[in-house]
Design a protein around this motif. Sequence first.
Motif, PDB file in Angstrom:
ATOM      1  N   THR A 105       7.429   1.756   7.459  1.00 27.25           N
ATOM      2  CA  THR A 105       6.332   0.782   7.505  1.00 27.25           C
ATOM      3  C   THR A 105       6.331  -0.101   6.269  1.00 27.25           C
ATOM      4  OG1 THR A 105       4.919   2.430   6.488  1.00 27.25           O
ATOM      5  CG2 THR A 105       4.793   2.221   8.880  1.00 27.25           C
ATOM      6  N   ALA A 127      19.876  12.363   3.509  1.00 28.15           N
ATOM      7  CA  ALA A 127      18.842  13.072   4.279  1.00 28.15           C
ATOM      8  C   ALA A 127      17.453  12.732   3.743  1.00 28.15           C
ATOM      9  CB  ALA A 127      19.084  14.574   4.203  1.00 28.15           C
ATOM     10  N   CYS A 128      17.327  12.685   2.411  1.00 31.63           N
ATOM     11  CA  CYS A 128      16.012  12.404   1.814  1.00 31.63           C
ATOM     12  C   CYS A 128      15.602  10.958   2.069  1.00 31.63           C
ATOM     13  CB  CYS A 128      16.031  12.673   0.309  1.00 31.63           C
ATOM     14  SG  CYS A 128      16.191  14.406  -0.060  1.00 31.63           S
ATOM     15  N   ILE A 152       6.250   8.966  -6.869  1.00 29.06           N
ATOM     16  CA  ILE A 152       6.870  10.276  -6.634  1.00 29.06           C
ATOM     17  C   ILE A 152       8.336  10.156  -7.004  1.00 29.06           C
ATOM     18  CG2 ILE A 152       7.428  12.057  -4.948  1.00 29.06           C
ATOM     19  CD1 ILE A 152       5.370  11.047  -3.155  1.00 29.06           C
ATOM     20  N   VAL A 172      12.023  11.802  -6.703  1.00 25.51           N
ATOM     21  CA  VAL A 172      12.822  12.766  -5.929  1.00 25.51           C
ATOM     22  C   VAL A 172      14.253  12.716  -6.468  1.00 25.51           C
ATOM     23  CG1 VAL A 172      13.600  13.459  -3.633  1.00 25.51           C
ATOM     24  CG2 VAL A 172      11.396  12.330  -3.896  1.00 25.51           C
ATOM     25  N   GLU A 223      14.384  10.767   5.545  1.00 27.52           N
ATOM     26  CA  GLU A 223      13.094  11.465   5.662  1.00 27.52           C
ATOM     27  C   GLU A 223      11.961  10.600   5.108  1.00 27.52           C
ATOM     28  OE1 GLU A 223      11.318  14.179   7.388  1.00 27.52           O
ATOM     29  OE2 GLU A 223      13.384  14.801   7.038  1.00 27.52           O
ATOM     30  N   LEU A 224      12.195  10.034   3.924  1.00 24.71           N
ATOM     31  CA  LEU A 224      11.152   9.228   3.279  1.00 24.71           C
ATOM     32  C   LEU A 224      10.883   7.940   4.059  1.00 24.71           C
ATOM     33  CD1 LEU A 224      12.219   9.672  -0.440  1.00 24.71           C
ATOM     34  CD2 LEU A 224      10.035  10.346   0.511  1.00 24.71           C
ATOM     35  N   PRO A 284       0.838  -1.202   0.000  1.00 23.29           N
ATOM     36  CA  PRO A 284       0.000   0.000   0.000  1.00 23.29           C
ATOM     37  C   PRO A 284       0.873   1.252   0.000  1.00 23.29           C
ATOM     38  CG  PRO A 284       0.157  -0.883   2.199  1.00 23.29           C
ATOM     39  CD  PRO A 284       0.968  -1.782   1.331  1.00 23.29           C
ATOM     40  N   GLY A 285       0.248   2.383  -0.190  1.00 21.54           N
ATOM     41  CA  GLY A 285       0.962   3.666  -0.072  1.00 21.54           C
ATOM     42  C   GLY A 285       1.686   4.060  -1.335  1.00 21.54           C
ATOM     43  N   LEU A 286       2.533   5.072  -1.164  1.00 20.70           N
ATOM     44  CA  LEU A 286       3.230   5.662  -2.303  1.00 20.70           C
ATOM     45  C   LEU A 286       4.490   4.867  -2.640  1.00 20.70           C
ATOM     46  CD1 LEU A 286       3.110   9.391  -1.161  1.00 20.70           C
ATOM     47  CD2 LEU A 286       1.516   8.234  -2.655  1.00 20.70           C
ATOM     48  N   ALA A 298       9.000   8.713   7.251  1.00 16.44           N
ATOM     49  CA  ALA A 298       7.623   9.163   7.038  1.00 16.44           C
ATOM     50  C   ALA A 298       6.689   7.990   6.763  1.00 16.44           C
ATOM     51  CB  ALA A 298       7.582  10.138   5.884  1.00 16.44           C
ATOM     52  N   GLY A 299       7.274   6.845   6.433  1.00 15.65           N
ATOM     53  CA  GLY A 299       6.436   5.682   6.149  1.00 15.65           C
ATOM     54  C   GLY A 299       5.589   5.881   4.913  1.00 15.65           C
ATOM     55  N   VAL A 300       6.212   6.378   3.860  1.00 13.41           N
ATOM     56  CA  VAL A 300       5.440   6.679   2.651  1.00 13.41           C
ATOM     57  C   VAL A 300       4.911   5.430   1.968  1.00 13.41           C
ATOM     58  CG1 VAL A 300       6.544   8.882   2.097  1.00 13.41           C
ATOM     59  CG2 VAL A 300       7.559   6.786   1.276  1.00 13.41           C
TER      60      VAL A 300
END
Lengths: 253, 505
Positions: A159, A121-122, A109, A111, A125-126, A81-83, A129-131
Amino acid sequence: MSELPPDEPAPISIEQLLLREDTWLGHSGRFTNRKVVSTGYSELDDGLMNQGWPLNSLVEVCQSTMQAEWQLCLPALRNMPGLVALLNPPATPFCQAFMQVGIDLERLIVVNAAEKADFVACFIELARAGVGTVLAWQPEDQLTYTELRKCSLATTEATGLCIMFRPAEAQQQNSPATLRVFAQLVPGGLEITAFKQRGFLQKHQPRPVIIPLPEVWQPALPFYALNQKYVASKPQPKRRLASVTQLPVRGKS
Amino acid sequence: MNGQSSRLWLAIRCSDLPLAALTIDDASTTPIVVAEKKVVVFANALAIEAGTCEGMDCTTAQLLTGCRVADRDLDKEQQVLNDLSEKLYQFTPHITRFCSSESADSGLLLEISSCLTLFGGLKNMTETINAFLVKTSYEFKMGLGHSEKGAWYLSFAGFDITGDETEALFLERLNPLPVELLFDYPKAMESLIKTGFRCFGDIARQINGNSLSSFKKRFGHDFIDALCDIFNIDQNFHQSSLFQKPRDSYKPQEWFEDEVQFEYPVTLVDHLKPAIETLLQQLSDYLRKRQQECQHIEWTIMDIYRHKEFFGVSSDTPQSYWTLLYDLTLIHLENKELPFEVDVIKLVCRHSLSLQNRSQVLDFEQARRRRASITDFAVTIAKLKARLGDDAVYKLSYRDSRVPELTNLAIALSEKSNQTLPEIFKKSLRPTWLMSPPEKLEERNQRLFWRGYVFLLVGPERVIGNWWDKPVARDYYLARRHDNLHLWVFFDLYEKQWYLQGVFS
């Protein structure tokens, strides 16, 4: 009158220590992540611990430039699921191909982070965030063990599935990734060798698994044979039919 | 007519606003006209003396009188009115703007009935306002009336304000005003003049005699509303004067601005963090109390020698809480050295918007979790954008075209992707990676080469199109490199050159 506690604690035996839940044992699987998503290939699943890509962990795929990475990941992505965040991809994803295989473009997405510091860093971050799914391609500068460790720690808060594609040379370096595989295109398909799995004691040389490539990528007939009329009227010598490489380059003949 | 209104309106008409707003230095000594769409909308006294008049073609005016022509700037005029509203806010909160659609007349209307006691009566108040206005560089005409429009039209008459005015007196003063003042309703004005109406008194007599219905049939509701406002007629006869039209209140522009001065010069970004946090928390308080949120903040750092450096921080989604803005600010400052020893750090938030309603969907089955979208990761996306720039984070969308690289479109995350793939492309062979622009293939030993020798496997698929822009004619092939990597290559029929368009992976 109650007994006073002894001044020195009683000595603990090694057996007692080994019984503790928080003692790490190499092959016990006590600290291994049991959350997985199926790779979509049963042979590959069989070769992996817990039958799939580990979630909330760093998965490392070592390969030389572009190989069949989408063939490797697409079945799992359909079940996640998710992005799907593509961090520093080697080229632009072609939306027609993704629409053909039924991947929702709203989920993708892109990046672009070519600098190593930005990349790390990205990624962190990603992952935090559990994208959903993070597919990252290491920038030109090699990542140090510390940077990989940071990425690996961030994935424990994730996640979903976090896969980092690294150059084939990185196979020789140490990495804190939970699962490390080597991917290489061979005539029969994509050869996958899982050379490191955390909590899995490898007693023998890892056995490579070959994932078949789509049939549409294979020519149905040799290139010359496509022109049936030409073949029928002028049968070519066997040696020349074997390959299209001897075709004169177009525009130069 | 209704004589129960207790309101009192003061009209302040800026008679030279088009010229005054342009702030021309020699406006008092040179004949100048202000033109809009090549037509003179305002002429100063010297230009009028020389023979120009409003409505004249500006070329004619220039040739006739040799006057200078300046273009009208409506934005500057609005800015002047805004500044004046800001200053007159000290007298009354009820300020509305009046801008004529047909002429260059603009001004402000102040409802002063509720402020008379504070300023010691009507006469004292109008004198105070007049004294205040005289100090500005603009020319004003004032008019007092019982209604907005009544006061506005009485500003053309120039009656002195004595403080003893009554509604009956206002109506009496309106009577001799010429019908030509109704220039904002040109059709109605023309018809009235043709019908023999000369002044407002004629209209009032007609209304008293035959009610409004005859005007309503001929001139429509807009004009009737204006007449009702001028003569203070209540159209709702069943509930006469039960309700009064609400007054508009002027809302002065507000923005957040605060600064922290350090006791010692700061050289490290880390030492700025507490001040940044404090200022953002104050901003958060400010926004929360006003039920507002903001998307952009501006930071200024200064040293004791008054050196300044600005930087802005923007968020994709409006924020009323400080944490994301704090993170974005730190990302901005990360890996940067301060240009000087910082003495003061200032935070300014000029534009804020009212808090949007946010609702949460009840999700007992956790179905929403599976449908996670970009809006759920607004904070993450904002942080990525702050670090990499807006262009580095994007989504993909399909665009209908025959040329493969033109079908791939990078769009902002807030936009919706087009996912309607034409039937013809649904079963076409397409690679997952696209080279945009295509990369040239080398020819080595009469063979194609791209990081290895390339062999053609399947093809061609001919693509012809885009003739209206840059014509394209290509033959596409599936090819394989020596290391079994599958490529999508094409031969450009115009350039006679092989290119790599994509990689199957």
